[in-house]
Design a protein around this motif. Structure first.
Motif, PDB file in Angstrom:
ATOM      1  N   ALA B  49       0.836  -1.202   0.000  1.00 39.68           N
ATOM      2  CA  ALA B  49       0.000   0.000   0.000  1.00 39.68           C
ATOM      3  C   ALA B  49       0.871   1.252   0.000  1.00 39.68           C
ATOM      4  N   PHE B  56      -3.793   5.527  -5.035  1.00 39.44           N
ATOM      5  CA  PHE B  56      -5.051   5.619  -4.282  1.00 39.44           C
ATOM      6  C   PHE B  56      -5.753   6.916  -4.644  1.00 39.44           C
ATOM      7  N   ALA B  60     -12.608   4.486  -3.521  1.00 39.30           N
ATOM      8  CA  ALA B  60     -13.118   3.587  -2.483  1.00 39.30           C
ATOM      9  C   ALA B  60     -12.619   4.108  -1.144  1.00 39.30           C
ATOM     10  N   PRO B  62     -10.498   4.021   2.147  1.00 40.02           N
ATOM     11  CA  PRO B  62      -9.162   3.436   2.313  1.00 40.02           C
ATOM     12  C   PRO B  62      -9.201   1.997   2.811  1.00 40.02           C
ATOM     13  N   THR B  64     -11.410  -0.249   2.300  1.00 39.61           N
ATOM     14  CA  THR B  64     -11.795  -1.118   1.186  1.00 39.61           C
ATOM     15  C   THR B  64     -10.622  -1.335   0.244  1.00 39.61           C
ATOM     16  N   TRP B  65      -9.915  -0.248  -0.014  1.00 42.63           N
ATOM     17  CA  TRP B  65      -8.744  -0.320  -0.891  1.00 42.63           C
ATOM     18  C   TRP B  65      -7.695  -1.258  -0.293  1.00 42.63           C
TER      19      TRP B  65
END
Lengths: 73, 199
Positions: B49, B56, B60, B62, B64-65
Motif C-alpha cells: 500500500a 489511491f 473507495a 481506504p 476497502t482499498w
C-alpha cells in the motif's frame, strides 16, 4: 458425480440425504438443472433433516459474511 | 462502515496506514490459522500500500482499498499452499483426505443422515447473535486444508466460483466437493457448540 459418489446402496441413492445435501450445497453457488431442482424440492418436502441442512448452510453464509464485514469495520 | 476518520479521510498518507493494521489483521485471521502468517500478509499489504499510495484515488474508502490488497496477498498465499500440498498429500480437510470417510461418518449406508441436523435456536437478539458469531469464528479457524481455503475464498472474500477454480487450479467438480465438505464440517462444528433445540 452421481456414479462416483453413490457407490453402494443403490436402492436409495438418487434421492438419499447424502446426495440431496450435496445438491443443496451446490445450489448455493450455481443454478441447478431443472431435474436437480425438482429432485431437491421433492426431497425437502418430505425430509426435515435436509430442510434444516438447507436452512443452516444459508445461515452459515450470512453469518460468515457478517464476520468478514465486522472485521474490517 | 462507520463515519470515523479512518473510514473516510480525504487523502491517505503513509502515517495513516498503521491505524488500519488491527482491522486488516482481524480480517486475515478469519481465514489464516497461523498468527505469524497472518501478520506477514498484513505487513506485506501495508508495504504494498505504501508503495502504491500514489494510485489511491479515494474512489473507495481506504479500508476497502487496503482489504483489496490484502485479499490479493491471501489469494497468493493460498495458491502457494495448494501447490505445496497437492491433492494427493492428505491433510485434514483436504480433498484426498478421507472424502469417503467424512461422508461415511455423516451418512448411514442407506444415504440418510447418520445424525440428522437438529434445529438451531435462532440467534436473534444481539447477545445471542454475538455468541453465534463467536462459535462460528472458532469453527472457521478449525476449517483446515484446501476445503478451508476454498470456503474462505467464497464466503469470506466473496469471490466467484470460477475465479476460485482458476486461482487454485481446481476443476469444477473438485470445487463442489471441497465446498460441500467445508459446509458439512462447519455445520457440524457449529452445531456441537451452539445451544440446540431438540425438535
Amino acid at each position: 458425480m452421481r456414479g462416483a459418489e453413490l457407490g453402494r446402496g443403490k436402492e436409495l441413492s438418487l434421492d438419499s440425504c447424502r446426495d440431496i445435501s450435496a445438491l443443496v450445497s451446490r445450489a448455493m453457488d450455481t443454478r441447478l438443472t431443472v431435474g436437480e431442482r425438482v429432485r431437491v424440492r421433492l426431497h425437502l418436502a418430505i425430509c426435515s433433516a435436509c430442510r434444516r441442512f438447507a436452512r443452516q448452510v444459508r445461515q452459515l453464509r450470512a453469518a460468515t459474511r457478517e464476520l468478514a464485514r465486522r472485521a474490517i469495520q | 462502515m462507520s463515519q470515523s476518520r479512518l473510514s473516510h479521510p480525504a487523502t491517505l498518507t503513509a502515517e495513516d496506514l498503521p491505524a488500519f493494521r488491527p482491522a486488516l489483521l482481524r480480517y486475515a485471521r478469519l481465514q489464516i490459522r497461523e498468527t505469524a502468517v497472518a501478520e506477514d500478509l498484513v505487513q506485506n499489504t501495508l508495504v504494498a500500500a505504501l508503495q502504491s499510495l500514489g494510485s489511491f484515488r479515494g474512489e473507495a474508502a481506504p479500508a476497502t482499498w487496503l482489504i483489496g490488497i490484502l485479499k490479493r496477498q491471501i489469494i497468493d498465499h493460498y495458491r502457494r499452499m495448494s501447490r505445496e500440498t497437492p491433492l494427493s498429500a492428505a491433510g485434514p480437510g483436504d480433498a484426498a483426505e478421507n472424502e469417503a470417510d467424512l461422508l461415511d461418518r455423516l451418512f448411514a449406508r442407506d444415504g440418510h443422515w447418520a445424525t440428522p441436523p437438529v434445529a438451531w435456536t435462532d440467534p436473534e437478539g444481539s447477545l445471542r447473535q454475538e455468541e453465534f458469531l463467536a462459535v462460528l469464528e472458532a469453527c472457521l479457524k478449525g476449517l483446515a486444508g484446501q476445503a478451508g481455503r476454498v470456503f474462505a475464498l467464497r464466503e469470506i472474500m466473496e469471490l466467484e466460483p470460477d475465479d476460485i477454480c482458476k486461482d487454485l487450479g481446481l476443476s469444477k467438480s473438485n470445487y463442489w466437493v471441497l465446498m460441500h465438505r467445508a459446509r458439512l464440517r462447519l455445520r457440524q462444528c457449529v452445531e456441537r457448540s451452539w445451544v440446540v433445540e431438540r425438535s
